[in-house]
Design a protein around this motif. Sequence first.
Motif, PDB file in Angstrom:
ATOM      1  N   SER A 182       0.799  -1.233   0.000  1.00  0.00           N
ATOM      2  CA  SER A 182       0.000   0.000   0.000  1.00  0.00           C
ATOM      3  C   SER A 182       0.827   1.277   0.000  1.00  0.00           C
ATOM      4  N   GLY A 183       2.118   1.210   0.315  1.00  0.00           N
ATOM      5  CA  GLY A 183       2.919   2.422   0.344  1.00  0.00           C
ATOM      6  C   GLY A 183       4.342   2.072   0.739  1.00  0.00           C
ATOM      7  N   ALA A 184       5.198   3.089   0.747  1.00  0.00           N
ATOM      8  CA  ALA A 184       6.608   2.831   1.052  1.00  0.00           C
ATOM      9  C   ALA A 184       6.794   2.371   2.494  1.00  0.00           C
ATOM     10  N   THR A 185       5.925   2.794   3.397  1.00  0.00           N
ATOM     11  CA  THR A 185       6.052   2.313   4.778  1.00  0.00           C
ATOM     12  C   THR A 185       5.887   0.795   4.811  1.00  0.00           C
ATOM     13  N   MET A 186       4.873   0.287   4.114  1.00  0.00           N
ATOM     14  CA  MET A 186       4.670  -1.165   4.080  1.00  0.00           C
ATOM     15  C   MET A 186       5.770  -1.853   3.290  1.00  0.00           C
ATOM     16  N   SER A 187       6.295  -1.178   2.264  1.00  0.00           N
ATOM     17  CA  SER A 187       7.390  -1.770   1.496  1.00  0.00           C
ATOM     18  C   SER A 187       8.636  -1.878   2.377  1.00  0.00           C
ATOM     19  N   ASN A 188       8.901  -0.817   3.166  1.00  0.00           N
ATOM     20  CA  ASN A 188      10.023  -0.906   4.113  1.00  0.00           C
ATOM     21  C   ASN A 188       9.761  -1.991   5.150  1.00  0.00           C
ATOM     22  N   PHE A 189       8.521  -2.077   5.604  1.00  0.00           N
ATOM     23  CA  PHE A 189       8.157  -3.092   6.600  1.00  0.00           C
ATOM     24  C   PHE A 189       8.450  -4.499   6.064  1.00  0.00           C
TER      25      PHE A 189
ATOM     26  N   PRO B 164      17.746   7.684   8.064  1.00  0.00           N
ATOM     27  CA  PRO B 164      16.563   6.852   7.775  1.00  0.00           C
ATOM     28  C   PRO B 164      15.272   7.658   7.811  1.00  0.00           C
ATOM     29  N   HIS B 165      14.340   7.300   6.940  1.00  0.00           N
ATOM     30  CA  HIS B 165      13.002   7.895   6.928  1.00  0.00           C
ATOM     31  C   HIS B 165      12.261   7.466   8.192  1.00  0.00           C
ATOM     32  N   SER B 166      11.363   8.314   8.667  1.00  0.00           N
ATOM     33  CA  SER B 166      10.618   8.013   9.893  1.00  0.00           C
ATOM     34  C   SER B 166       9.892   6.671   9.822  1.00  0.00           C
ATOM     35  N   SER B 167       9.497   6.276   8.603  1.00  0.00           N
ATOM     36  CA  SER B 167       8.743   5.033   8.465  1.00  0.00           C
ATOM     37  C   SER B 167       9.592   3.801   8.782  1.00  0.00           C
ATOM     38  N   VAL B 168      10.911   3.951   8.725  1.00  0.00           N
ATOM     39  CA  VAL B 168      11.785   2.829   9.084  1.00  0.00           C
ATOM     40  C   VAL B 168      11.635   2.536  10.580  1.00  0.00           C
TER      41      VAL B 168
ATOM     42  N   ALA C 262      18.126   6.057  -0.674  1.00  0.00           N
ATOM     43  CA  ALA C 262      18.262   6.524  -2.055  1.00  0.00           C
ATOM     44  C   ALA C 262      17.213   7.604  -2.263  1.00  0.00           C
ATOM     45  N   GLY C 263      17.557   8.811  -1.810  1.00  0.00           N
ATOM     46  CA  GLY C 263      16.616   9.933  -1.892  1.00  0.00           C
ATOM     47  C   GLY C 263      16.033  10.243  -0.524  1.00  0.00           C
ATOM     48  N   THR C 264      16.692  11.146   0.228  1.00  0.00           N
ATOM     49  CA  THR C 264      16.162  11.565   1.528  1.00  0.00           C
ATOM     50  C   THR C 264      15.096  12.631   1.299  1.00  0.00           C
ATOM     51  N   VAL C 265      14.147  12.737   2.232  1.00  0.00           N
ATOM     52  CA  VAL C 265      13.009  13.633   1.972  1.00  0.00           C
ATOM     53  C   VAL C 265      13.388  15.115   2.012  1.00  0.00           C
ATOM     54  N   ASN C 266      14.376  15.488   2.818  1.00  0.00           N
ATOM     55  CA  ASN C 266      14.705  16.916   2.914  1.00  0.00           C
ATOM     56  C   ASN C 266      15.441  17.421   1.684  1.00  0.00           C
TER      57      ASN C 266
ATOM     58  N   ALA D 248      17.315  -1.093   0.622  1.00  0.00           N
ATOM     59  CA  ALA D 248      17.387   0.238   0.016  1.00  0.00           C
ATOM     60  C   ALA D 248      16.014   0.886   0.039  1.00  0.00           C
ATOM     61  N   ASP D 249      15.924   2.038   0.723  1.00  0.00           N
ATOM     62  CA  ASP D 249      14.692   2.826   0.711  1.00  0.00           C
ATOM     63  C   ASP D 249      14.822   3.845  -0.428  1.00  0.00           C
ATOM     64  N   ALA D 250      14.220   3.487  -1.558  1.00  0.00           N
ATOM     65  CA  ALA D 250      14.292   4.332  -2.756  1.00  0.00           C
ATOM     66  C   ALA D 250      12.888   4.837  -3.081  1.00  0.00           C
ATOM     67  N   ALA D 251      12.145   5.220  -2.029  1.00  0.00           N
ATOM     68  CA  ALA D 251      10.715   5.516  -2.161  1.00  0.00           C
ATOM     69  C   ALA D 251      10.427   6.388  -3.377  1.00  0.00           C
ATOM     70  N   PHE D 252      11.144   7.517  -3.490  1.00  0.00           N
ATOM     71  CA  PHE D 252      10.972   8.304  -4.716  1.00  0.00           C
ATOM     72  C   PHE D 252      12.287   8.504  -5.461  1.00  0.00           C
ATOM     73  N   GLY D 253      13.414   8.384  -4.727  1.00  0.00           N
ATOM     74  CA  GLY D 253      14.722   8.529  -5.380  1.00  0.00           C
ATOM     75  C   GLY D 253      14.971   7.453  -6.420  1.00  0.00           C
TER      76      GLY D 253
ATOM     77  N   VAL E 268      10.132   0.993  -3.399  1.00  0.00           N
ATOM     78  CA  VAL E 268       9.822   2.145  -4.262  1.00  0.00           C
ATOM     79  C   VAL E 268       8.329   2.457  -4.142  1.00  0.00           C
ATOM     80  N   ASP E 269       8.044   3.726  -3.900  1.00  0.00           N
ATOM     81  CA  ASP E 269       6.659   4.176  -3.822  1.00  0.00           C
ATOM     82  C   ASP E 269       6.146   4.421  -5.233  1.00  0.00           C
ATOM     83  N   LEU E 270       4.875   4.158  -5.458  1.00  0.00           N
ATOM     84  CA  LEU E 270       4.312   4.402  -6.793  1.00  0.00           C
ATOM     85  C   LEU E 270       3.290   5.529  -6.768  1.00  0.00           C
ATOM     86  N   HIS E 271       2.660   5.768  -5.584  1.00  0.00           N
ATOM     87  CA  HIS E 271       1.704   6.884  -5.537  1.00  0.00           C
ATOM     88  C   HIS E 271       2.433   8.229  -5.461  1.00  0.00           C
ATOM     89  N   LYS E 272       3.738   8.210  -5.408  1.00  0.00           N
ATOM     90  CA  LYS E 272       4.487   9.464  -5.495  1.00  0.00           C
ATOM     91  C   LYS E 272       4.808   9.730  -6.970  1.00  0.00           C
TER      92      LYS E 272
HETATM   93  C1  LIG Z   1       7.299   8.766   1.447  1.00  0.00           C
HETATM   94  C2  LIG Z   1       8.436   7.985   1.943  1.00  0.00           C
HETATM   95  C3  LIG Z   1       8.242   6.850   2.751  1.00  0.00           C
HETATM   96  C4  LIG Z   1       6.879   6.442   3.283  1.00  0.00           C
HETATM   97  O1  LIG Z   1       5.978   6.311   2.255  1.00  0.00           O
HETATM   98  P1  LIG Z   1       4.394   6.101   2.410  1.00  0.00           P
HETATM   99  O2  LIG Z   1       3.981   5.875   1.004  1.00  0.00           O
HETATM  100  O3  LIG Z   1       3.874   7.387   2.987  1.00  0.00           O
HETATM  101  O4  LIG Z   1       4.156   4.948   3.293  1.00  0.00           O
HETATM  102  C5  LIG Z   1       9.361   6.120   3.100  1.00  0.00           C
HETATM  103  N1  LIG Z   1      10.596   6.493   2.715  1.00  0.00           N
HETATM  104  C6  LIG Z   1      10.818   7.603   1.979  1.00  0.00           C
HETATM  105  C7  LIG Z   1      12.216   7.959   1.593  1.00  0.00           C
HETATM  106  C8  LIG Z   1       9.746   8.378   1.561  1.00  0.00           C
HETATM  107  O5  LIG Z   1       9.954   9.463   0.804  1.00  0.00           O
END
Ligand SMILES: *Cc1c(COP(=O)(O)O)cnc(C)c1O
Length: 459
Positions: A138-145, A181-185, A234-238, A261-266, A290-294
């Motif tokens: 459902s999202g990058a949080t679950m993908s990291n999980f 690390p992203h907060s979701s980790v 791979a791509g920090t949010v800030n 590798a957390d490459a949610a959008f990077g 990798v997130d797709l809704h981003k």
């Molecule tokens: C957005 C993001 C997440 C969490 O993604 P969700 O889709 O909100 O669960 C994790 N890691 C990074 C680097 C992100 O940018």
Amino acid sequence: MHPKLSEDLARLPELLDIARRCAVEALSGVAERPAAVPPAPPNPASLPDSGVGAEAALERFQSHWAPGFSGSAGPRYLGFVTGGATPAAVAGDWLTSTFDQNAAAGGDSSALDLEREATGWLRELFGLGTAHEGAFVSGATMSNFVGLAIGREWVGEQLGVSVAQDGVAALGNVPVLSGSPHSSVYKALSMLGLGRGCVREVATLPGREAVDVDLLAAELAALDGRPAIVVANAGTVNTVDFDDLRAIAGLRRHFPFWLHADAAFGGFAALSPPHAELVAGIDEADSVCVDLHKWLNVPYDSAVQFTRRRDLQVRVFQNAAAYLGPVTEEPDFVHLTPENSRRLRALPAWFTLAAYGRQGHREIVERDIALARDLGDRIAGMPHLRLLAPVRLNVVCFTLADDPTAERVGALARSVAGSGEAFLTPTVYKGTPGLRAAFSNWRTTGADVGRVAAALRAG
Ligand SMILES: *Cc1c(COP(=O)(O)O)cnc(C)c1O
């Protein structure tokens, strides 16, 4: 049948047409809808006893709720990392609900093979080899999980125990090393029973959010052969900084660790040849998020999760039951992800890739990068603002030139949001309060950047 239900059944084509007109109106106006709408005080209605039927429900939604919805699918919503939905992705999402497949276990539908085709396409898009196999979550949080759950099982394998069977207590403490690390980790580690406290934040390079690989090596050496998990970013949010994935993967020759590798959008840097170097080495990771809704611009909620160790994934997530059949060579998704029943989340992604292909999505990514650079240049030229970091990809991180307190920066964010012109989210970068403008929508143009810049000047 309840009378309202049978009336709606008889009028189904007409009702869908009304809903279609509502969607067309919303999407035609999305660029001019206020980017953010501060919610009015809630006034919850009581549960309807008999209901009003779909058409009246739609009217109630249109008059009561829709005006309060943000322009988050539109071109100047630059908060978080958001993205909209391409035309083909919207069509795919509608059809996901229409066909209402349960993409959990196969044998009665081609839906699972469609998901396999889509994850194969995504694997190629992100430059991963065939050793990686994917599943939708459902999202990058679950993908990291999921990636970290497989990593946890791998650590158990090294120690001769199965966490899936015997629980985390069999494991002792697991060191999880990461630079930024992203907060979701942390959230994922909390859910996994490893605990937020197991993270050891490794220092980053000076003025950067990328991990100092020499210090990471030193921390791994100090573990003295104890297996660990490394989360590479791979791509920090800030500031969209990238760890040196190749160098980190190289450390596995000396130290035992699971590389996630957390490459949610990077991860989308791989679509742009001039930026692909930023994610070089990602294929060597054991699990990839990798997130797709981003940045793929499919509707919420959608992400993909890849791993090289599907055997361990099945150990964690298998849902053995006589009626679901045995776990086979090509396991059904019910044995791979936290959910059992699950929607065919792959369909919108399949649609947008079928419709626009690698080149279409490359164009979105490269345009967003160019627009972020443009806004960064304009901000650099505004005397009351300053950049907090160079624009590396699609996020502009900046603050007030004078006295950037959280209060003053927050006031600027509110003033921009209040104008309806744009929406940006606050952050704190290396102790300094700032704002982020994240470009990931397929609709955004140069004219939008001009409007965002004007709102920042006026703010
Ligand atoms: C957005 C993001 C997440 C969490 O993604 P969700 O889709 O909100 O669960 C994790 N890691 C990074 C680097 C992100 O940018």
